[in-house]
Motif scaffolding. Sequence first.
Motif, PDB file in Angstrom:
ATOM      1  N   TYR A   5       7.203  -1.802  -7.280  1.00 32.74           N
ATOM      2  CA  TYR A   5       8.063  -0.636  -7.090  1.00 32.74           C
ATOM      3  C   TYR A   5       9.356  -0.710  -7.901  1.00 32.74           C
ATOM      4  N   GLY A  45       7.259  -4.001   5.524  1.00 35.83           N
ATOM      5  CA  GLY A  45       7.190  -3.046   4.434  1.00 35.83           C
ATOM      6  C   GLY A  45       8.012  -1.818   4.758  1.00 35.83           C
ATOM      7  N   SER A  70      10.444  -5.633  -1.805  1.00 31.83           N
ATOM      8  CA  SER A  70      10.909  -5.056  -3.066  1.00 31.83           C
ATOM      9  C   SER A  70      12.427  -4.908  -3.074  1.00 31.83           C
ATOM     10  N   ASP A  97       8.005 -11.109   2.849  1.00 30.44           N
ATOM     11  CA  ASP A  97       6.773 -10.388   3.151  1.00 30.44           C
ATOM     12  C   ASP A  97       6.220 -10.853   4.486  1.00 30.44           C
ATOM     13  N   MET A 115       1.306   0.063   4.345  1.00 27.74           N
ATOM     14  CA  MET A 115       1.405  -1.216   3.640  1.00 27.74           C
ATOM     15  C   MET A 115       0.210  -2.153   3.838  1.00 27.74           C
ATOM     16  N   HIS A 118      -1.667  -3.394   0.834  1.00 28.38           N
ATOM     17  CA  HIS A 118      -1.057  -4.384  -0.050  1.00 28.38           C
ATOM     18  C   HIS A 118      -1.529  -5.806   0.267  1.00 28.38           C
ATOM     19  N   GLU A 182     -11.393  -3.846  -3.551  1.00 23.16           N
ATOM     20  CA  GLU A 182     -10.079  -3.604  -4.150  1.00 23.16           C
ATOM     21  C   GLU A 182     -10.133  -2.430  -5.123  1.00 23.16           C
ATOM     22  N   THR A 184      -7.291  -0.210  -7.921  1.00 23.95           N
ATOM     23  CA  THR A 184      -5.971  -0.199  -8.537  1.00 23.95           C
ATOM     24  C   THR A 184      -5.504   1.248  -8.616  1.00 23.95           C
ATOM     25  N   TYR A 205      -0.693  -0.552  -9.182  1.00 24.49           N
ATOM     26  CA  TYR A 205      -0.628  -1.659  -8.238  1.00 24.49           C
ATOM     27  C   TYR A 205      -1.975  -1.817  -7.540  1.00 24.49           C
ATOM     28  N   ARG A 206      -2.238  -3.045  -7.119  1.00 21.16           N
ATOM     29  CA  ARG A 206      -3.489  -3.384  -6.466  1.00 21.16           C
ATOM     30  C   ARG A 206      -3.447  -2.935  -5.003  1.00 21.16           C
ATOM     31  N   TRP A 207      -4.611  -2.570  -4.478  1.00 24.17           N
ATOM     32  CA  TRP A 207      -4.710  -2.074  -3.104  1.00 24.17           C
ATOM     33  C   TRP A 207      -6.057  -2.511  -2.537  1.00 24.17           C
TER      34      TRP A 207
END
Length: 250
Positions: A5, A45, A70, A97, A115, A118, A182, A184, A205-207
Amino acid sequence: MSDPYERSAEYLDIMIAEAWEPLAPALADVLGLVRAGAGAVVDLGAGSGRGVRVICRALPNAPVLAVEPSAAMRSVLLARVHEDTGLRERVTVLPGDCASTEWPDGVRAVVALNMIGHLPPGERRVLWSRAAAQLAPGGLLVFNVTPPFAPVRMERVRMAHVVIGEMEYEGWASARPTGADEITWRMDYSVLRRGRRLDGVSVEYRWWVAGEEVLASEVAAAGLALRRVGDPGLGLCVVERANEVPAPLG
């Protein structure tokens, strides 16, 4: 750790405002289920702090630990907390985190909105285990899950359009599969004035994706139970100790 972010924080709070219109009262209703107690609420988050405001209104005596990894998002969160005397007295903003941040025992509630994706599966299981060990009796963890629930391609769509003064802010989202569980996400943000693009940024970002059955199995392994609550379109889930789940009515 890289900050997905770092380049998009400028846009995120205004882009999620519309989504929070139904989400805020739904979260308040869930927090109303928490039994009376003196424990803290942990907001994982916490982002720009929209959820923090809801928590403080719904549970007016609870201290809040707002955890946000972040630095860019924490700057917005800190500004929101600092400008409100009531928040400033109750909210502690923590970097870190799910795995690295310490919680006190006897946590009244854990909020983890927008979140869970993530977290890779191993980190999700750590979260369930921590909740099982540190939630107060009658406490709960609330999170949300939204499509997709499998690694599929998501075509590009406009997710938000906001007008502020003479400026228009647009957000577009698309996704592609990048693993067995996963995807992206690609997010494109644009700033326009009178139809002409002045600025913008694209980020990825990966998810991690998982359906309700997978998540229910994970939480059950930690001695917890998962149930859906509220409007199905919001995807809200509550996690509680299995022996504390309310019996169905009727």
